[in-house]
Design a protein around this motif. Sequence first.
Motif, short mmCIF file in Angstrom:
data_model
loop_
_atom_site.label_atom_id
_atom_site.label_comp_id
_atom_site.label_asym_id
_atom_site.label_seq_id
_atom_site.Cartn_x
_atom_site.Cartn_y
_atom_site.Cartn_z
N LEU B 182 0.84 -1.21 0.00
CA LEU B 182 0.00 0.00 0.00
C LEU B 182 0.87 1.25 0.00
CD1 LEU B 182 -2.99 -0.66 2.43
CD2 LEU B 182 -2.93 -0.73 -0.05
N ALA B 186 1.27 3.96 -2.95
CA ALA B 186 1.09 5.38 -2.68
C ALA B 186 2.33 6.18 -3.11
CB ALA B 186 0.82 5.60 -1.19
N LYS B 187 3.50 5.57 -2.97
CA LYS B 187 4.72 6.25 -3.44
C LYS B 187 4.66 6.45 -4.95
CE LYS B 187 8.18 4.74 -0.10
NZ LYS B 187 9.32 3.86 0.12
N ASP B 189 2.01 6.59 -6.62
CA ASP B 189 0.93 7.54 -6.88
C ASP B 189 1.33 8.99 -6.59
OD1 ASP B 189 -1.16 6.17 -8.02
OD2 ASP B 189 -2.02 5.51 -6.12
N THR B 191 2.75 10.35 -3.54
CA THR B 191 2.58 10.92 -2.20
C THR B 191 3.93 11.16 -1.53
OG1 THR B 191 2.46 8.69 -1.31
CG2 THR B 191 0.37 9.78 -1.76
N GLN B 195 1.64 12.73 3.47
CA GLN B 195 0.41 12.28 2.78
C GLN B 195 0.19 10.80 2.98
OE1 GLN B 195 1.68 13.83 -1.01
NE2 GLN B 195 0.12 15.43 -1.01
N HIS B 199 -3.18 9.35 4.41
CA HIS B 199 -3.99 8.60 3.45
C HIS B 199 -3.91 7.08 3.63
CE1 HIS B 199 -5.60 11.78 0.94
NE2 HIS B 199 -4.45 12.40 1.07
N ILE B 200 -2.83 6.60 4.23
CA ILE B 200 -2.67 5.14 4.38
C ILE B 200 -2.64 4.75 5.86
CG2 ILE B 200 -1.31 3.10 3.76
CD1 ILE B 200 -2.25 4.57 1.29
N PRO B 203 -5.90 5.87 8.22
CA PRO B 203 -7.12 5.10 7.94
C PRO B 203 -6.97 3.61 8.24
CG PRO B 203 -6.58 6.52 6.09
CD PRO B 203 -5.43 6.60 7.02
N MET B 204 -5.76 3.08 8.03
CA MET B 204 -5.56 1.65 8.31
C MET B 204 -5.53 1.39 9.82
SD MET B 204 -5.54 0.14 5.41
CE MET B 204 -4.85 -1.48 5.62
#
Lengths: 364, 286
Positions: B182, B186-187, B189, B191, B195, B199-200, B203-204
């Motif tokens: 994940l 995200a990297k 993507d 971030t 972030q 974002h990870i 929430p996790m």
Amino acid sequence: MAEVRLKQVRKAYGATVAVHGVDLDIRDGEFVVFLGPSGCGKSTTLRMVAGLEEITTGTVEIGGRDVTRLEPKDRNIAMVFQNYALYPHKTIYENLAFGLRMRRMDKAEIDRRVRSASVMLGLDPYLERKPKQLSGGQMQRVALGRALVRDPDVFLLDEPLSNLDAKLRVRMREEIARLHQEVGTSMIYVTHDQVEAMTLANRILIMRDGHVQQVGAPLEVYDRPANLFVAGFIGSPEMNLVEGHVSGRTVRCGDLQVGLPPDVEAGEGSAVVLGIRPEHVGVAESPGARPFQVSVIEQLGAQTLCIGEVDGVRLRVLMDRSDAISHGTTLPVQFRPDRLHVFLKETGARLNRAGAREGQRPAA
Amino acid sequence: MSSKATIYSFLFLGLAVTALLIVAPVVYAVSLSFYQMDSFVGAPRWVGLDNYARMLSQWIFWRALINGFIYAFGTIIFQVVLGIGFALVLNQVFPGRNIVRGLSILPYLLPTVVVVLTFKWMVDGSIGVLTQVIAALGLPPVQWFESPGAAMASVILVSVWMWTPFVTTTFLAALQTVPSSLYEAAKVDGTNAVQRFFHITLPMLKPILTVIVLLRAVWMFNKFDVIWLLTQGGPVGATEHLAILSYKQAFGQFDIGGGAAVATISFAILSVAVFIYFRLFPLDTE
């Protein structure tokens, strides 16, 4: 779209070298598959291209730009992971849009791209769902979609179909092939499944223990395996590999004597390994045919695979479907020298100069 | 024995233990709040809701309630923020990580009285290390247990010191369950580290965060030993919350009915708070 160039890319973890200098030029729009058994370094190489693993030595260029020391986000790549790596707390729409949002793209443009990708991949009905409400195939399509919306220079796919069942894998394989044709972006695809490699790739790079064994078009590596490892790894059912010694213009494997291919030069008494694809064993009455006694029969539907012995040598023979064969049946078999592969036993190096396909010209 | 009989026998045993150890004391405590009693030996006199009316009409009750909220919120915020921070640090790869992880849990393993005494020595007016440091920095001396604000800060500080390791360990365990892919996705993507946290990671961690905040809130709202050992609710009630007030009322004022009424109100407040909390943050968010 862009070409990718790997120059002597090497990865070491302390004293352990995982990848020993990979050189590869990937043309713009080309589909290259990294193939090899677990632990051969194929995923590590891909991750070095992605920037997720630091490159110990060597350089990676994407679109003529040296990206060796750049962060993944600055390489303009998109990646599809084996376990999908979808954000479980975000909806499918948010998953697809996330990479674009992080790049501060205009909202209308994000929406346009997400809608377009979701139509292309049939994800439209699922945009408001969470990943865990989707099936494996749908999740994999979302992972592809997330890469697609980014419009990257190169797609990197790390064993994307490994978590799917056999039937779904075939369908997704077709989808990936279609997707590549439609978008035309360069793709690097990692797999240990030779069927995926053979069906998808423009070129296959085969690795073992961190070393590149061969790079070539699918039929090229099938017809002219560069060494014993590639010969055994490519092809299903597996190639018969029989040890023997050169005697004049023949190879003696126990009681079996097979003529050397015309393009093989080998010293008298050299220890060699004879490679015979199961489908290249001729089954027909002819002068010089040898008796092959069948001990195991595997009916594959369109074809029949027989396992048995000829002159004390165990072989697999693949032939057109035959319902009449049973345990103990004796079949006349013969080996055409121009369909044989010969490898030096000590180094595994290929001795044939030409391919094993009828009428093939010797390799330059 | 048939499988059904086995199931019922286990169920009965479970219910019996629960009834004996949880339901009966609660019922007994609640029932005490309806009587006027000055000891456990004398004859109780039924007074109905008088104890509640009497306690609710006293300003010390409302002060204790507010103190309880300040103490609980203060400790939870610091424990959770520091706990996540330490967990993120301990989740990194660095030499000696396992040793540091082991050491980080130490304060939680110490008996409360040891932690409290250690803190008291640290802030001792003449030999305390904190006192020396403050003096060396040229700052005015802190009246740790004499000034109301400093006393509340002291009990919060010691509670955070003692129970943050629990939060750290829990979050560290939760962080191990976040798939590294994940973060990698995200990297790719685009971030940055901040972030990725929002974002990870966060929430996790949400399911575990929900439970941790609830558990810490209940525990801190009822926490007795740290405050009693440090300040006994003082100075002049500045650190006195409902648990301390209940104890003082029952065993200091020999007003057992009043103490039971305070404890029952505290129990009711927590029950309502837990109910609202689960409505706001359901455990199964999917």
